[in-house]
Design a protein around this motif. Structure first.
Motif, PDB file in Angstrom:
ATOM      1  N   PHE A  36      67.397  36.112  51.367  1.00  0.00           N
ATOM      2  CA  PHE A  36      67.102  37.096  52.408  1.00  0.00           C
ATOM      3  C   PHE A  36      67.989  38.320  52.229  1.00  0.00           C
ATOM      4  CE2 PHE A  36      65.694  33.137  54.388  1.00  0.00           C
ATOM      5  CZ  PHE A  36      64.475  33.514  54.913  1.00  0.00           C
ATOM      6  N   ARG A  37      67.427  39.482  52.561  1.00  0.00           N
ATOM      7  CA  ARG A  37      68.188  40.726  52.482  1.00  0.00           C
ATOM      8  C   ARG A  37      68.584  41.260  53.847  1.00  0.00           C
ATOM      9  NH1 ARG A  37      70.962  41.644  48.821  1.00  0.00           N
ATOM     10  NH2 ARG A  37      70.994  43.854  49.395  1.00  0.00           N
ATOM     11  N   HIS A  38      67.958  40.736  54.903  1.00  0.00           N
ATOM     12  CA  HIS A  38      68.138  41.326  56.228  1.00  0.00           C
ATOM     13  C   HIS A  38      67.974  40.243  57.280  1.00  0.00           C
ATOM     14  CE1 HIS A  38      68.307  45.257  58.389  1.00  0.00           C
ATOM     15  NE2 HIS A  38      67.741  44.571  59.371  1.00  0.00           N
ATOM     16  N   VAL A  39      68.686  40.396  58.403  1.00  0.00           N
ATOM     17  CA  VAL A  39      68.554  39.447  59.517  1.00  0.00           C
ATOM     18  C   VAL A  39      68.239  40.202  60.791  1.00  0.00           C
ATOM     19  CG1 VAL A  39      70.147  37.786  58.464  1.00  0.00           C
ATOM     20  CG2 VAL A  39      71.023  39.476  60.102  1.00  0.00           C
ATOM     21  N   VAL A  40      67.678  39.475  61.760  1.00  0.00           N
ATOM     22  CA  VAL A  40      67.345  40.052  63.054  1.00  0.00           C
ATOM     23  C   VAL A  40      67.667  39.031  64.135  1.00  0.00           C
ATOM     24  CG1 VAL A  40      64.936  39.267  62.963  1.00  0.00           C
ATOM     25  CG2 VAL A  40      65.549  41.240  64.385  1.00  0.00           C
ATOM     26  N   LEU A  41      68.078  39.509  65.300  1.00  0.00           N
ATOM     27  CA  LEU A  41      68.330  38.621  66.429  1.00  0.00           C
ATOM     28  C   LEU A  41      68.006  39.341  67.723  1.00  0.00           C
ATOM     29  CD1 LEU A  41      71.990  38.623  67.561  1.00  0.00           C
ATOM     30  CD2 LEU A  41      71.436  39.743  65.413  1.00  0.00           C
ATOM     31  N   GLY A  42      67.699  38.546  68.733  1.00  0.00           N
ATOM     32  CA  GLY A  42      67.517  39.096  70.075  1.00  0.00           C
ATOM     33  C   GLY A  42      68.872  39.318  70.715  1.00  0.00           C
ATOM     34  N   LEU A  43      69.116  40.526  71.202  1.00  0.00           N
ATOM     35  CA  LEU A  43      70.402  40.875  71.808  1.00  0.00           C
ATOM     36  C   LEU A  43      70.209  41.019  73.309  1.00  0.00           C
ATOM     37  CD1 LEU A  43      73.334  41.470  70.965  1.00  0.00           C
ATOM     38  CD2 LEU A  43      72.734  43.897  70.954  1.00  0.00           C
ATOM     39  N   SER A  44      70.826  40.117  74.079  1.00  0.00           N
ATOM     40  CA  SER A  44      70.578  40.067  75.523  1.00  0.00           C
ATOM     41  C   SER A  44      71.640  40.774  76.342  1.00  0.00           C
ATOM     42  CB  SER A  44      70.508  38.603  75.973  1.00  0.00           C
ATOM     43  OG  SER A  44      71.787  37.994  75.845  1.00  0.00           O
ATOM     44  N   GLY A  45      72.802  41.035  75.733  1.00  0.00           N
ATOM     45  CA  GLY A  45      73.935  41.508  76.515  1.00  0.00           C
ATOM     46  C   GLY A  45      74.801  40.376  77.016  1.00  0.00           C
ATOM     47  N   GLY A  46      74.487  39.142  76.595  1.00  0.00           N
ATOM     48  CA  GLY A  46      75.296  37.983  76.949  1.00  0.00           C
ATOM     49  C   GLY A  46      76.303  37.661  75.856  1.00  0.00           C
ATOM     50  N   VAL A  76      87.851  29.218  62.321  1.00  0.00           N
ATOM     51  CA  VAL A  76      86.461  28.975  62.705  1.00  0.00           C
ATOM     52  C   VAL A  76      85.614  30.224  62.494  1.00  0.00           C
ATOM     53  CG1 VAL A  76      84.923  28.429  64.630  1.00  0.00           C
ATOM     54  CG2 VAL A  76      87.035  27.128  64.314  1.00  0.00           C
ATOM     55  N   TYR A  77      86.149  31.376  62.850  1.00  0.00           N
ATOM     56  CA  TYR A  77      85.388  32.614  62.658  1.00  0.00           C
ATOM     57  C   TYR A  77      85.113  32.834  61.170  1.00  0.00           C
ATOM     58  CZ  TYR A  77      83.702  37.313  63.663  1.00  0.00           C
ATOM     59  OH  TYR A  77      82.908  38.435  63.780  1.00  0.00           O
ATOM     60  N   GLY A  78      86.102  32.556  60.329  1.00  0.00           N
ATOM     61  CA  GLY A  78      85.893  32.678  58.886  1.00  0.00           C
ATOM     62  C   GLY A  78      84.800  31.758  58.387  1.00  0.00           C
ATOM     63  N   ALA A  79      84.736  30.546  58.947  1.00  0.00           N
ATOM     64  CA  ALA A  79      83.682  29.614  58.559  1.00  0.00           C
ATOM     65  C   ALA A  79      82.308  30.140  58.961  1.00  0.00           C
ATOM     66  CB  ALA A  79      83.941  28.251  59.195  1.00  0.00           C
ATOM     67  N   LEU A  80      82.197  30.715  60.163  1.00  0.00           N
ATOM     68  CA  LEU A  80      80.912  31.257  60.613  1.00  0.00           C
ATOM     69  C   LEU A  80      80.462  32.414  59.731  1.00  0.00           C
ATOM     70  CD1 LEU A  80      81.449  31.273  64.502  1.00  0.00           C
ATOM     71  CD2 LEU A  80      80.188  29.594  63.140  1.00  0.00           C
ATOM     72  N   VAL A  81      81.389  33.272  59.358  1.00  0.00           N
ATOM     73  CA  VAL A  81      81.047  34.415  58.511  1.00  0.00           C
ATOM     74  C   VAL A  81      80.596  33.945  57.132  1.00  0.00           C
ATOM     75  CG1 VAL A  81      82.021  36.417  57.297  1.00  0.00           C
ATOM     76  CG2 VAL A  81      82.480  36.079  59.736  1.00  0.00           C
ATOM     77  N   LEU A  82      81.365  33.049  56.524  1.00  0.00           N
ATOM     78  CA  LEU A  82      80.998  32.555  55.196  1.00  0.00           C
ATOM     79  C   LEU A  82      79.674  31.805  55.242  1.00  0.00           C
ATOM     80  CD1 LEU A  82      81.651  32.018  52.213  1.00  0.00           C
ATOM     81  CD2 LEU A  82      82.976  30.023  52.946  1.00  0.00           C
ATOM     82  N   GLY A  83      79.496  30.960  56.261  1.00  0.00           N
ATOM     83  CA  GLY A  83      78.255  30.196  56.355  1.00  0.00           C
ATOM     84  C   GLY A  83      77.040  31.076  56.513  1.00  0.00           C
ATOM     85  N   THR A  84      77.163  32.125  57.320  1.00  0.00           N
ATOM     86  CA  THR A  84      76.044  33.054  57.507  1.00  0.00           C
ATOM     87  C   THR A  84      75.761  33.835  56.226  1.00  0.00           C
ATOM     88  OG1 THR A  84      76.575  33.267  59.860  1.00  0.00           O
ATOM     89  CG2 THR A  84      75.215  35.003  58.883  1.00  0.00           C
ATOM     90  N   ARG A  85      76.803  34.353  55.606  1.00  0.00           N
ATOM     91  CA  ARG A  85      76.623  35.124  54.378  1.00  0.00           C
ATOM     92  C   ARG A  85      75.952  34.297  53.285  1.00  0.00           C
ATOM     93  NH1 ARG A  85      81.821  36.190  53.009  1.00  0.00           N
ATOM     94  NH2 ARG A  85      81.834  38.037  54.356  1.00  0.00           N
ATOM     95  N   ASP A  86      76.413  33.059  53.121  1.00  0.00           N
ATOM     96  CA  ASP A  86      75.869  32.235  52.040  1.00  0.00           C
ATOM     97  C   ASP A  86      74.460  31.744  52.351  1.00  0.00           C
ATOM     98  OD1 ASP A  86      78.036  32.597  50.437  1.00  0.00           O
ATOM     99  OD2 ASP A  86      78.688  30.517  50.409  1.00  0.00           O
ATOM    100  N   TYR A  87      74.188  31.385  53.606  1.00  0.00           N
ATOM    101  CA  TYR A  87      72.833  30.940  53.922  1.00  0.00           C
ATOM    102  C   TYR A  87      71.833  32.069  53.691  1.00  0.00           C
ATOM    103  CZ  TYR A  87      69.046  28.390  56.124  1.00  0.00           C
ATOM    104  OH  TYR A  87      67.850  27.729  56.335  1.00  0.00           O
ATOM    105  N   VAL A  88      72.188  33.267  54.124  1.00  0.00           N
ATOM    106  CA  VAL A  88      71.300  34.418  53.939  1.00  0.00           C
ATOM    107  C   VAL A  88      71.146  34.734  52.452  1.00  0.00           C
ATOM    108  CG1 VAL A  88      71.063  36.902  54.355  1.00  0.00           C
ATOM    109  CG2 VAL A  88      71.791  35.389  56.209  1.00  0.00           C
TER     110      VAL A  88
END
Length: 579
Positions: free
Chosen positions: A320-330, A303-315
């Protein structure tokens, strides 16, 4: 017979790019001594092309690319998936050899369930087909043709096929690879024929294709297996004579042949230039790996491999060259950040810490520590000032109302606005951090924490989020995740002392109810009969049904479970049937 399976990561609509990758793989397979090279389903267009298939010029361009690829086939047979425009449109496989298209097989079984809409786009083929390659009859199938017992593969085997090939674009969900391989093993045994399954790999919007191409002998034993989530050219030598010998000893098919002798067209008889060794088999170059059997992944790694591949390919595929996210500490934003860094590298990831008056020192400190450990850019944008401005602006209008969920949602929407401002200014893709448990019951803020371009863990239930984070922490000796992120009770921190379980059942109960209601369509009485508290069942069903309008407005995310919230599950927003 020495065969090659080109497990490629192709892009929908990128006909020139896909053509170039296919051409390069044909050359590599020929150099490795392969007589036959296979490519995934609809390789030339990518899968699924969806309504691009309604464009005549798109279909014509796909056919032109197939004709050009045929010109490269000298001394090798290539079988390439493409959409054929004839009297109708067919999901097809072109047999390329000797510089020309030698024939075309049309997919007979069109899936129209789950994420598939092939009946919307294609006419079904009406006949099984064989191609003779160096004296070996090879049966042709495409994806669903082999998932369904019976023709075309049965007819091809009864007509003498000693190898069944399958071009596939089989979308991933957790456990799908093992499920698929078991099915293929059974088909090989049923037909007393080796099976070569060539699969697509890569991310396409919400879908992940995990690869896991495999070659099996006539008894269902694995001869070669490609890794999941990686491009590769898988080479294998198949003993087609062993299948013939087995059929002499096993008389069960004889009655079927006598009672139902199938009419199967041999669309071409082809000879390759593969050199032979002293035993009459193909001689492989010394440096060409043959019969590699990649190890299968455990549940969390898969599953982790799927998330990594899916994120890499979608970006990457969307420019897109860069991503951003809100980091809450959760835990949720922690997992999304880990995946983003593994997919793109820390230099292409920024995170934003946006504390409010309700943010604890613990969560904020953990967020900063995690960002520092991973080496990503960190931005600090406190939202106390905008919160005061909103409160002052709305004070007169809200004068006779007590603070409630409205003020909580304002905080989330301020954060969403800040992330989208960074996206607009710098061209960054915003990754949202909501999980499947929250998305299912609407425990999110529309235009707040749901605002963004890609929802990495949209189909991961909360308990899976914890399991994946734990797996990632074990993977490397240097664990970047502060222990308190994992041990702290989950909270949105939008009011004093808030905890998720103030508003929701405990996640171990919530996730189990959701699995039954969302993925298996169980009704209220069935869920209660399984031992879930009736009050929790009623509450969860009501929340899921009410949140459909929110889910329709959420960004796409990676399909992980057998039934994802998105193209898998299609319910009307205006709907008075409950449960």
């Amino acid at each position: 017979m020495r065969i090659a399976l080109a497990q490629l990561n192709l892009t929908v609509g990128d006909l020139p790019g896909n053509e170039e990758r296919i051409a390069r793989s044909i050359d590599e397979a020929a150099a490795a001594g392969a007589q036959l090279v296979l490519f995934p389903e609809l390789a030339i267009t990518g899968y699924p092309p969806e309504d691009l298939l309604f464009k005549e010029h798109f279909l014509a361009d796909a056919r032109a690319a197939i004709e050009r690829l045929a010109g490269r086939t000298r001394g090798i047979v290539a079988i390439v998936g493409f959409p054929e425009r004839a009297d109708d449109v067919y999901n097809a496989a072109a047999v390329l050899a000797d510089g020309a298209v030698q024939g075309v097989y049309r997919k007979m079984r069109l899936p129209n369930y789950g994420v598939f809409d092939e009946v919307r786009y294609f006419q079904a083929g009406d006949r099984p087909m064989i191609v003779d390659v160096d004296g070996v009859p090879v049966g042709l199938t495409i994806c669903e043709d082999l998932w369904v017992p019976g023709p075309p593969a049965t007819d091809e085997a009864l007509a003498g096929a000693r190898l069944i090939i399958n071009l596939s674009a089989s979308p991933f969900h957790a456990g799908k690879g093992a499920e698929r391989e078991r099915m293929l093993q059974q088909r090989a045994r049923d037909h007393l024929a080796p099976v070569a399954f060539c699969a697509l790999v890569g991310g396409q919007d919400e879908l992940i294709f995990d690869g896991h191409s495999v070659v099996l002998d006539h008894e269902g034993r694995v001869v070669a297996r490609a890794p999941q989530f990686e491009e590769t050219l898988l080479l294998a030598t198949v003993d087609t004579r062993a299948a013939g010998n087995a059929r002499l000893r096993d008389t069960r098919p004889r009655l079927a042949v006598r009672e139902h002798r199938p009419t199967v067209e041999t669309i071409a008889t082809l000879t390759t230039a593969a050199p032979s060794d002293a035993t009459g088999g193909p001689a492989a170059p010394a440096d060409a790996p043959d019969g590699t059997v990649a190890a299968t992944l455990d549940a969390e790694a898969e599953v982790y491999g799927a998330l990594v591949l899916g994120t890499r390919d979608y970006v990457g595929k969307n420019g897109f060259r860069h991503v951003v996210l809100g980091l809450s500490g959760g835990i949720d934003s922690t997992l999304v950040l880990l995946v983003a860094v593994d997919a793109l590298g820390p230099e292409r990831v920024s995170c934003v810490v946006m504390p409010s008056r309700y943010s604890s020192d613990g969560t904020q400190g953990d967020a900063r520590t995690l960002a520092a450990n991973l080496g990503v850019r960190q931005l600090e944008l406190p939202i106390q000032g905008p919160m005061v401005a909103y409160e002052e602006l709305l004070a007169e209008t809200f004068a006779d109302r007590e603070p409630d969920l409205t003020e909580e949602n304002l905080q989330a929407r301020i954060r969403g606005n800040l992330l989208m401002a960074l996206s607009n200014k710098f061209g960054w893709l915003v990754l949202t951090t909501g999980n499947k448990s929250e998305m299912s019951v609407g425990y999110s803020t529309l235009y707040g924490d749901s605002a963004g371009g890609f929802a990495v863990i949209k189909d991961c239930p909360k308990q899976l989020v914890y399991a994946l984070t734990a797996w990632r922490r074990r993977r490397d000796a240097a664990d970047p995740v502060p222990e308190s992120i994992v041990s702290r009770p989950p909270s949105a921190e939008l009011r004093p002392d808030q905890r998720d379980d103030d508003s929701l059942p405990p996640y171990e109960i919530l996730d189990a109810i959701l699995e039954g209601y969302v993925e298996r369509d169980l009704g209220r009485e069935q869920l209660v009969a399984r031992g879930f508290p009736a009050a929790d069942v009623d509450r969860v069903i009501r929340l899921v049904d009410l949140a459909e309008y929110k889910r329709r407005q959420s960004p796409p995310g990676i399909k992980i479970t057998p039934r994802a919230l998105g193209r898998d599950r299609r319910l009307p927003i205006t709907n008075r049937y409950g449960g």
